[in-house]
Design a protein around this motif. Structure first.
Motif, PDB file in Angstrom:
ATOM      1  N   UNK A   3       0.840  -1.193   0.000  1.00  0.00           N
ATOM      2  CA  UNK A   3       0.000   0.000   0.000  1.00  0.00           C
ATOM      3  C   UNK A   3       0.883   1.253   0.000  1.00  0.00           C
ATOM      4  N   UNK A   4       1.883   1.264   0.860  1.00  0.00           N
ATOM      5  CA  UNK A   4       2.777   2.419   0.951  1.00  0.00           C
ATOM      6  C   UNK A   4       3.637   2.549  -0.308  1.00  0.00           C
ATOM      7  N   UNK A   5       4.091   1.419  -0.837  1.00  0.00           N
ATOM      8  CA  UNK A   5       4.878   1.465  -2.070  1.00  0.00           C
ATOM      9  C   UNK A   5       4.042   2.011  -3.215  1.00  0.00           C
ATOM     10  N   UNK A   6       2.780   1.581  -3.298  1.00  0.00           N
ATOM     11  CA  UNK A   6       1.914   2.077  -4.364  1.00  0.00           C
ATOM     12  C   UNK A   6       1.747   3.589  -4.257  1.00  0.00           C
ATOM     13  N   UNK A   7       1.566   4.085  -3.048  1.00  0.00           N
ATOM     14  CA  UNK A   7       1.381   5.524  -2.863  1.00  0.00           C
ATOM     15  C   UNK A   7       2.622   6.287  -3.308  1.00  0.00           C
ATOM     16  N   UNK A   8       3.782   5.845  -2.885  1.00  0.00           N
ATOM     17  CA  UNK A   8       5.016   6.548  -3.254  1.00  0.00           C
ATOM     18  C   UNK A   8       5.256   6.445  -4.759  1.00  0.00           C
ATOM     19  N   UNK A   9       5.114   5.256  -5.329  1.00  0.00           N
ATOM     20  CA  UNK A   9       5.287   5.113  -6.784  1.00  0.00           C
ATOM     21  C   UNK A   9       4.275   5.975  -7.532  1.00  0.00           C
ATOM     22  N   UNK A  10       3.037   5.978  -7.070  1.00  0.00           N
ATOM     23  CA  UNK A  10       1.999   6.773  -7.719  1.00  0.00           C
ATOM     24  C   UNK A  10       2.292   8.255  -7.661  1.00  0.00           C
ATOM     25  N   UNK A  44      11.864   5.893   3.864  1.00  0.00           N
ATOM     26  CA  UNK A  44      12.245   4.472   3.868  1.00  0.00           C
ATOM     27  C   UNK A  44      11.754   3.792   2.599  1.00  0.00           C
ATOM     28  N   UNK A  45      10.513   4.059   2.223  1.00  0.00           N
ATOM     29  CA  UNK A  45       9.939   3.443   1.015  1.00  0.00           C
ATOM     30  C   UNK A  45      10.679   3.935  -0.226  1.00  0.00           C
ATOM     31  N   UNK A  46      11.019   5.214  -0.279  1.00  0.00           N
ATOM     32  CA  UNK A  46      11.797   5.725  -1.417  1.00  0.00           C
ATOM     33  C   UNK A  46      13.111   4.959  -1.564  1.00  0.00           C
ATOM     34  N   UNK A  47      13.815   4.782  -0.465  1.00  0.00           N
ATOM     35  CA  UNK A  47      15.092   4.045  -0.501  1.00  0.00           C
ATOM     36  C   UNK A  47      14.873   2.588  -0.909  1.00  0.00           C
ATOM     37  N   UNK A  48      13.846   1.942  -0.330  1.00  0.00           N
ATOM     38  CA  UNK A  48      13.562   0.543  -0.673  1.00  0.00           C
ATOM     39  C   UNK A  48      13.231   0.401  -2.157  1.00  0.00           C
ATOM     40  N   UNK A  49      12.426   1.311  -2.681  1.00  0.00           N
ATOM     41  CA  UNK A  49      12.050   1.250  -4.093  1.00  0.00           C
ATOM     42  C   UNK A  49      13.246   1.518  -5.008  1.00  0.00           C
ATOM     43  N   UNK A  50      14.135   2.390  -4.558  1.00  0.00           N
ATOM     44  CA  UNK A  50      15.352   2.645  -5.334  1.00  0.00           C
ATOM     45  C   UNK A  50      16.232   1.394  -5.350  1.00  0.00           C
ATOM     46  N   UNK A  52      15.251  -1.618  -5.020  1.00  0.00           N
ATOM     47  CA  UNK A  52      14.532  -2.634  -5.788  1.00  0.00           C
ATOM     48  C   UNK A  52      14.582  -2.359  -7.296  1.00  0.00           C
ATOM     49  N   UNK A  53      14.986  -1.167  -7.691  1.00  0.00           N
ATOM     50  CA  UNK A  53      15.048  -0.811  -9.105  1.00  0.00           C
ATOM     51  C   UNK A  53      13.754  -0.234  -9.646  1.00  0.00           C
ATOM     52  N   UNK A  54      12.790   0.052  -8.767  1.00  0.00           N
ATOM     53  CA  UNK A  54      11.518   0.628  -9.197  1.00  0.00           C
ATOM     54  C   UNK A  54      11.635   2.147  -9.394  1.00  0.00           C
ATOM     55  N   UNK A  55      12.563   2.747  -8.670  1.00  0.00           N
ATOM     56  CA  UNK A  55      12.847   4.175  -8.803  1.00  0.00           C
ATOM     57  C   UNK A  55      14.330   4.361  -9.080  1.00  0.00           C
TER      58      UNK A  55
END
Length: 171
Positions: A3-10, A44-50, A52-55
């Motif tokens: 849910x949090x990842x979707x919000x940040x990616x969105x 934290x989510x920004x770093x995790x997504x980075x 993971x290669x999503x950002x």
């Protein structure tokens, strides 16, 4: 966490490039009423997504302060966002925060995929509403049960109306 990842990616997908812009947007829109995401979670989510290669993050010199990280969605991040949105819209539980988040970001989906997902969601909600109407008919003597069931019917109706408004974007 999805849910949090979707919000940040969105939010990155709609043009929020920096953590502080995401933070400001969440505060300005009072998103914390329905989204479980706070300031420390955003970073934290920004770093995790980075990781993971999503950002993709790159340091940009600040105008008056230190360099800051500017984030951009990768192709992998776009696929992940689409999956999160579609999964959120599939939620079959009434007034789910994940479905509300999915609805919020549904316009980011490809047109045919988004329209189909919203149509399925409305169909599911109508089916749930019908089932509750049947239940309501059989619980006429219990005022508490009747009140709770009617509350969920009203909630489902409100969700359907909101989805129908977003659906117009796909026409």
């Amino acid at each position: 966490m999805h849910h949090q990842k979707m919000i940040v990616l969105g939010l990155v997908a709609i043009g929020k490039k920096y953590g502080f812009e995401i933070e400001e947007f969440i505060a300005q829109t009072d998103m914390t009423r329905w989204a479980e995401i706070g300031t420390s979670t955003i970073y934290k989510v920004l770093k995790d997504l980075e990781q993971d290669g999503a950002l993709r993050g790159k340091k940009v010199a600040g105008e008056k302060g230190p360099a800051r990280t500017e984030y951009a969605l990768t192709a992998h991040g776009r696929r992940q966002l689409n999956t999160f949105i579609l999964d959120a819209l599939k939620s079959d539980r009434t007034a789910r925060l994940d479905r509300l988040s999915g609805l919020f970001f549904a316009p980011l989906l490809p047109k045919s995929e988004g329209a189909a997902a919203l149509e399925r969601t409305v169909s599911q909600l109508n089916h749930a509403c019908d089932a509750l109407q049947d239940q309501l008919s059989s619980n006429k003597r219990d005022i508490i049960a009747e009140s709770i069931i009617q509350f969920y019917i009203d909630l489902l109706d409100a969700e359907i109306r909101a989805i129908e408004k977003v659906y117009k974007i796909f026409k």
